[in-house]
Structures are given as structure tokens and as C-alpha cells.
Write a protein that holds these residues in place. Structure first.
Motif, PDB file in Angstrom:
ATOM      1  N   ARG A 137      -8.907 108.620  29.400  1.00 47.58           N
ATOM      2  CA  ARG A 137      -9.140 108.399  27.791  1.00 47.58           C
ATOM      3  C   ARG A 137      -8.640 106.983  27.716  1.00 47.58           C
ATOM      4  O   ARG A 137      -7.626 106.418  28.338  1.00 47.58           O
ATOM      5  CB  ARG A 137      -8.197 109.110  27.166  1.00 47.58           C
ATOM      6  CG  ARG A 137      -8.451 110.712  27.061  1.00 47.58           C
ATOM      7  CD  ARG A 137      -7.485 111.472  26.136  1.00 47.58           C
ATOM      8  NE  ARG A 137      -7.866 113.011  26.240  1.00 47.58           N
ATOM      9  CZ  ARG A 137      -7.267 113.699  27.242  1.00 47.58           C
ATOM     10  NH1 ARG A 137      -6.539 113.367  28.051  1.00 47.58           N
ATOM     11  NH2 ARG A 137      -7.393 115.062  27.251  1.00 47.58           N
ATOM     12  N   SER A 138      -9.336 106.348  26.912  1.00 45.17           N
ATOM     13  CA  SER A 138      -9.100 104.868  26.504  1.00 45.17           C
ATOM     14  C   SER A 138      -9.346 104.596  25.105  1.00 45.17           C
ATOM     15  O   SER A 138     -10.340 105.307  24.257  1.00 45.17           O
ATOM     16  CB  SER A 138      -9.939 103.771  27.374  1.00 45.17           C
ATOM     17  OG  SER A 138     -11.152 104.160  27.123  1.00 45.17           O
ATOM     18  N   TYR A 139      -8.699 103.678  24.573  1.00 52.38           N
ATOM     19  CA  TYR A 139      -8.654 103.270  23.146  1.00 52.38           C
ATOM     20  C   TYR A 139      -8.832 101.672  23.208  1.00 52.38           C
ATOM     21  O   TYR A 139      -8.293 100.913  23.814  1.00 52.38           O
ATOM     22  CB  TYR A 139      -7.451 103.603  22.346  1.00 52.38           C
ATOM     23  CG  TYR A 139      -7.249 105.293  22.123  1.00 52.38           C
ATOM     24  CD1 TYR A 139      -7.736 105.753  20.979  1.00 52.38           C
ATOM     25  CD2 TYR A 139      -6.312 105.708  22.863  1.00 52.38           C
ATOM     26  CE1 TYR A 139      -7.602 107.260  21.168  1.00 52.38           C
ATOM     27  CE2 TYR A 139      -6.239 106.986  23.073  1.00 52.38           C
ATOM     28  CZ  TYR A 139      -6.858 107.923  22.024  1.00 52.38           C
ATOM     29  OH  TYR A 139      -6.530 109.475  21.889  1.00 52.38           O
ATOM     30  N   THR A 140      -9.666 101.254  22.454  1.00 52.85           N
ATOM     31  CA  THR A 140      -9.922  99.785  22.103  1.00 52.85           C
ATOM     32  C   THR A 140     -10.233  99.319  20.865  1.00 52.85           C
ATOM     33  O   THR A 140     -10.666 100.178  20.125  1.00 52.85           O
ATOM     34  CB  THR A 140     -11.135  99.404  23.055  1.00 52.85           C
ATOM     35  OG1 THR A 140     -12.331 100.013  22.307  1.00 52.85           O
ATOM     36  CG2 THR A 140     -11.086  99.758  24.620  1.00 52.85           C
ATOM     37  N   ALA A 141      -9.641  98.157  20.590  1.00 58.51           N
ATOM     38  CA  ALA A 141      -9.730  97.642  19.247  1.00 58.51           C
ATOM     39  C   ALA A 141     -10.298  96.166  19.252  1.00 58.51           C
ATOM     40  O   ALA A 141     -10.116  95.429  20.283  1.00 58.51           O
ATOM     41  CB  ALA A 141      -8.555  97.636  18.403  1.00 58.51           C
ATOM     42  N   GLY A 142     -11.291  95.837  18.352  1.00 56.20           N
ATOM     43  CA  GLY A 142     -11.728  94.452  18.677  1.00 56.20           C
ATOM     44  C   GLY A 142     -12.007  93.578  17.413  1.00 56.20           C
ATOM     45  O   GLY A 142     -12.185  94.215  16.176  1.00 56.20           O
ATOM     46  N   VAL A 143     -12.284  92.510  17.520  1.00 59.71           N
ATOM     47  CA  VAL A 143     -12.525  91.268  16.171  1.00 59.71           C
ATOM     48  C   VAL A 143     -13.700  90.632  16.833  1.00 59.71           C
ATOM     49  O   VAL A 143     -13.574  89.930  17.819  1.00 59.71           O
ATOM     50  CB  VAL A 143     -11.074  90.716  15.885  1.00 59.71           C
ATOM     51  CG1 VAL A 143     -11.585  89.820  14.762  1.00 59.71           C
ATOM     52  CG2 VAL A 143     -10.122  91.871  15.407  1.00 59.71           C
ATOM     53  N   SER A 144     -14.756  90.595  15.877  1.00 51.28           N
ATOM     54  CA  SER A 144     -15.957  89.727  16.175  1.00 51.28           C
ATOM     55  C   SER A 144     -15.913  88.714  15.134  1.00 51.28           C
ATOM     56  O   SER A 144     -15.716  89.018  13.834  1.00 51.28           O
ATOM     57  CB  SER A 144     -17.280  90.365  16.178  1.00 51.28           C
ATOM     58  OG  SER A 144     -17.216  90.875  14.903  1.00 51.28           O
ATOM     59  N   ILE A 145     -15.999  87.398  15.333  1.00 53.15           N
ATOM     60  CA  ILE A 145     -15.887  86.224  14.525  1.00 53.15           C
ATOM     61  C   ILE A 145     -17.386  85.440  14.802  1.00 53.15           C
ATOM     62  O   ILE A 145     -17.688  84.952  15.732  1.00 53.15           O
ATOM     63  CB  ILE A 145     -14.860  85.179  14.786  1.00 53.15           C
ATOM     64  CG1 ILE A 145     -13.451  85.778  14.796  1.00 53.15           C
ATOM     65  CG2 ILE A 145     -14.987  84.008  13.724  1.00 53.15           C
ATOM     66  CD1 ILE A 145     -12.303  85.053  15.248  1.00 53.15           C
ATOM     67  N   PRO A 146     -18.327  85.565  13.794  1.00 52.19           N
ATOM     68  CA  PRO A 146     -19.713  84.935  13.751  1.00 52.19           C
ATOM     69  C   PRO A 146     -19.356  83.449  13.769  1.00 52.19           C
ATOM     70  O   PRO A 146     -18.590  82.789  13.063  1.00 52.19           O
ATOM     71  CB  PRO A 146     -20.196  85.363  12.422  1.00 52.19           C
ATOM     72  CG  PRO A 146     -19.210  85.788  11.681  1.00 52.19           C
ATOM     73  CD  PRO A 146     -17.969  86.217  12.318  1.00 52.19           C
ATOM     74  N   LEU A 147     -20.130  82.814  14.708  1.00 50.85           N
ATOM     75  CA  LEU A 147     -20.216  81.456  14.725  1.00 50.85           C
ATOM     76  C   LEU A 147     -21.433  80.814  13.857  1.00 50.85           C
ATOM     77  O   LEU A 147     -22.483  80.807  14.079  1.00 50.85           O
ATOM     78  CB  LEU A 147     -20.235  80.905  16.069  1.00 50.85           C
ATOM     79  CG  LEU A 147     -19.588  81.286  17.050  1.00 50.85           C
ATOM     80  CD1 LEU A 147     -19.762  80.872  18.431  1.00 50.85           C
ATOM     81  CD2 LEU A 147     -18.010  80.807  16.818  1.00 50.85           C
ATOM     82  N   LYS A 148     -20.969  80.439  12.476  1.00 50.40           N
ATOM     83  CA  LYS A 148     -22.013  80.015  11.574  1.00 50.40           C
ATOM     84  C   LYS A 148     -22.487  78.547  11.540  1.00 50.40           C
ATOM     85  O   LYS A 148     -21.844  77.714  11.072  1.00 50.40           O
ATOM     86  CB  LYS A 148     -21.301  80.242   9.849  1.00 50.40           C
ATOM     87  CG  LYS A 148     -21.285  81.852   9.740  1.00 50.40           C
ATOM     88  CD  LYS A 148     -21.185  81.967   8.341  1.00 50.40           C
ATOM     89  CE  LYS A 148     -21.485  83.487   7.869  1.00 50.40           C
ATOM     90  NZ  LYS A 148     -21.495  83.782   6.518  1.00 50.40           N
ATOM     91  N   PHE A 149     -22.927  78.097  12.751  1.00 50.79           N
ATOM     92  CA  PHE A 149     -23.540  76.894  12.884  1.00 50.79           C
ATOM     93  C   PHE A 149     -24.491  76.339  11.619  1.00 50.79           C
ATOM     94  O   PHE A 149     -24.883  75.277  11.643  1.00 50.79           O
ATOM     95  CB  PHE A 149     -24.443  76.845  14.246  1.00 50.79           C
ATOM     96  CG  PHE A 149     -23.543  76.982  15.461  1.00 50.79           C
ATOM     97  CD1 PHE A 149     -22.596  76.198  15.843  1.00 50.79           C
ATOM     98  CD2 PHE A 149     -23.491  78.069  16.232  1.00 50.79           C
ATOM     99  CE1 PHE A 149     -21.642  76.185  16.673  1.00 50.79           C
ATOM    100  CE2 PHE A 149     -22.896  78.310  17.393  1.00 50.79           C
ATOM    101  CZ  PHE A 149     -21.794  77.388  17.732  1.00 50.79           C
TER     102      PHE A 149
END
Length: 395
Positions: free
Chosen positions: A265-277
């Protein structure tokens, strides 16, 4: 009366001016349709308060599955900017609705005035017909007695017939005006609403500087122009807020098993940041800024236009008032005296029937011109008050 002899079997009710405007405000279909714009704008406020929905992801294979939840967290108070814009747009729609009603009220008032005019014109034509009918009957007797020629008797009878045709035509015009009143009240034409009013309640005295001041204070379209500037500013704020980056947040749970091995079993968390060129392009901000400048310019243009409209409406009003006084200070009475004098001379054999007919037609024309003039004065008063954003007209 001639009118009852030629009327159709329509139900008739008297209608005051205040009652008519009240019915227009409640039942005019165009106005009721415009009200939905306000409801739509208010519903849009509620719609813009909704928060973004999370996403649920699920993936499965023969020996593994993955479950995740993600959410787009808006930064820069985008939701607040959208709500503020929707509120200002709703307020603008309310002002637009009020302006629509002011325009509708003025148009309805002019229709009511037209119906009164057509009613009184019908009375004038009926009176002229009755007058000539009595004269033709008198001429018929005088012809049998040898006091006048057959040509004179025929001429007066022909004139009476012609006037009767005028009555029929005017009756149709009058009923058409009544049908227009019904349409504005959202009613069918199976019932005639007979307008009741008096012209002498329309006397007003104004001075131009006071009217110009009232126009700047009371014109709804000026309020709307000011609100439109606010809408443009809120649009710019929304454009700037939408250029701020958002954060993508995600949480996942994954389970994997292979044959005899224990499951993992595994748990993951993430954050995505858009690069607004794309934020390097300032075009959207410039568009919004130009929209603000345009709205401010339109507001100044409208202020000047309001001043011009008030001045023009005032000049027409003053001219119409002078024309009415011309009729009320002698023209009507003088034309009636001329007609009575001609009929008196005709009955004494001192003139011919053609002189009487000329006097009769002149008298009719003066009466009709007076009604057209007094109606024009009333309409100019309506237009002047509409231009100033005020209303105190009672008939």
C-alpha cells in the motif's frame, strides 16, 4: 347619438390616466419580459459563488488499483472578483429596467394622449355632421317652400353625407387608438377602455437651468453610465485576478499485490503549479483598461447629450405652449362666430350655401388644428419630463 348607432357590441369601461399607467406597469408584456434580465443577472451572482469541484480519479489493473482526489485551489481571490462583477452587472440590469420603464411610460402617455385626441376629433366630426344634417333638413323644407333653389338643397345634403363618411373614418381611427391602449396594458380588444382626461391639467411653467440641473440628478441612463464604469473596473480586476496562478492539490492511495507476495500500500500527495508564460502578454489587461476609458468617455458624452436633449425639449415645449395660447385667446371663438353669422345670413337669403360650407369647413379645420396643437403641447410636456428624468403628469 350617432356613435351608439354605429358602435359594435364591445364592452366599454372608462379609464383614467393613472389607472392606465398602473396597468401598463403591471401587465405590459414587453416590460415583463425585460424583468427577466434582472432575474437572470441575480441568478448569475449565485452561480459565481460556487466553489470549484474536486476531481475523483480511479485506475485499476489485474493486480493493482489507484484511487485519488484532486482539487484546484484558486489564488488571487478569483471567486470574489467574479461575484463582484456579477453584482455590478445585476445592478446595471436593474437600472436598465428602470430606464426601460421610463421610456415605456412616456410612450404609453403619448398613446393615451393620442386616444384622447382621436376621441375629441370624433366628437368634433359628429357635431359637424349633426349641424349640417339639421341644416340640410331645413333646406329641404325651404326648397319645398320655394325659398331656396334645388341646387342649394342638394348641396347641403351632399355635404352632410360627406361629413357622415368622415365620422365613420374617424370612428375607425379612434377604435384603433383604443386597441393600442389595450395592447400596452396586455389586454385583448374585446373590451374598449375609454380614456378620461382634461387638457387643462397640463399647464406648467419651467426655466431651463433648473431643468438641466434636475436632468443631471435624475436621469437613470446617467446612473447606468456611471454603473457601467464600475462594471468595467470590476472586469479589469477579474482579468488581473485570473492571471494569478492556481495550485493543484492531490491525494492518492495505491494498492498492489502480486501472487503469493503480501499486498503493498502507498499514499501520495502532490502539488502542481502551472507555469503561466501567457502572463507575459499584457493584452488582456490593456483591453480591460481601454474598456474603462471607453466607459468614462461614454459617460461624459451622455452627460452632454442629456443637456442637449433637455434644451431641445424645452424649446419645443415653449413653442407649443405659445401656439396653444393663440387658439385659446380668440381663434376658436372667432371661427364659431363666423360660422353662426354665415348660417344666419344664409337663412335670411343674404348669401349662398357655398359661403356656409366654406365657413363650416374652416370652423372644423380650426377645431382639428387646435386639438392637434393641444395634443402636441401635452406630448412636448411628456418628452420634456422624460428628458429631465422627472414625472408629475396627471390628466
Amino acid at each position: 347619438m350617432l356613435r351608439s348607432e354605429n358602435s359594435e357590441n364591445n364592452t366599454q369601461h372608462t379609464l383614467s390616466f393613472s389607472e392606465f399607467l398602473n396597468q401598463v406597469g403591471k401587465n405590459n408584456l414587453g416590460y415583463l419580459a425585460e424583468k427577466y434580465n434582472v432575474n437572470i443577472a441575480e441568478a448569475e451572482i449565485i452561480a459565481q459563488k460556487v466553489l470549484p469541484d474536486p476531481d475523483l480519479d480511479f485506475e485499476a489493473a489485474n493486480d493493482a488499483f489507484k484511487l485519488g482526489v484532486s482539487y484546484n485551489w484558486e489564488l488571487g481571490n478569483k471567486r470574489g472578483a467574479r461575484v463582484r462583477l456579477a453584482k455590478s452587472q445585476a445592478e446595471l440590469e436593474k437600472l436598465a429596467l428602470e430606464y426601460y420603464y421610463q421610456e415605456l411610460r412616456a410612450e404609453a402617455a403619448n398613446l393615451f394622449l393620442d386616444a384622447i385626441q382621436q376621441k375629441e376629433l370624433l366628437s368634433v366630426k359628429e357635431s359637424s355632421y349633426e349641424y349640417m344634417l339639421q341644416l340640410s333638413r331645413s333646406d329641404s323644407i325651404r326648397f319645398r317652400l320655394g325659398e331656396i333653389t334645388e341646387v342649394d338643397a342638394r348641396q347641403s345634403k351632399l355635404e352632410a353625407t360627406t361629413l357622415l363618411n368622415d365620422v365613420f373614418e374617424q370612428e375607425a381611427v379612434y377604435k384603433s387608438a383604443l386597441a393600442s391602449l389595450n395592447q400596452f396594458m396586455g389586454k385583448t380588444s374585446d373590451t374598449f377602455n375609454i380614456p378620461l382626461a382634461k387638457w387643462d391639467t397640463l399647464n406648467r411653467e419651467y426655466n431651463l437651468p433648473d431643468l438641466a440641473s434636475q436632468g443631471i440628478t435624475n436621469r437613470i441612463d446617467l446612473f447606468a453610465a456611471h454603473k457601467n464604469v464600475e462594471v468595467s473596473i470590476n472586469q479589469q480586476k477579474l482579468v488581473k485576478a485570473e492571471r494569478k496562478m492556481d495550485l493543484g492539490l492531490s491525494v492518492n492511495y495505491e494498492r498492489d499485490w502480486h501472487g503469493f507476495l503480501p499486498p503493498s500500500r502507498s499514499y501520495t500527495a502532490g502539488v502542481s503549479i502551472p507555469l503561466k508564460f501567457s502572463n507575459l502578454n499584457k493584452g488582456a489587461i490593456k483591453v480591460a483598461q481601454y474598456g474603462i476609458e471607453q466607459s468614462k468617455t461614454q459617460q461624459k458624452t451622455l452627460e452632454l447629450q442629456v443637456q442637449t436633449e433637455i434644451s431641445q425639449a424645452f424649446f419645443y415645449f415653449e413653442a407649443a405652449k405659445k401656439k396653444v395660447k393663440q387658439y385659446q385667446t380668440g381663434l376658436l371663438e372667432e371661427s364659431r362666430k363666423i360660422l353662426d353669422g354665415m348660417v344666419y345670413k344664409y337663412k335670411r337669403g343674404e348669401t349662398n350655401i357655398m359661403e356656409v360650407l366654406i365657413a363650416q369647413r374652416t370652423y372644423n379645420e380650426v377645431q382639428e388644428q387646435y386639438l392637434e396643437t393641444i395634443k402636441g403641447y401635452a406630448s412636448s410636456l411628456v418628452n420634456l419630463q422624460k428628458a429631465c428624468g422627472i414625472w408629475d403628469i396627471e390628466l
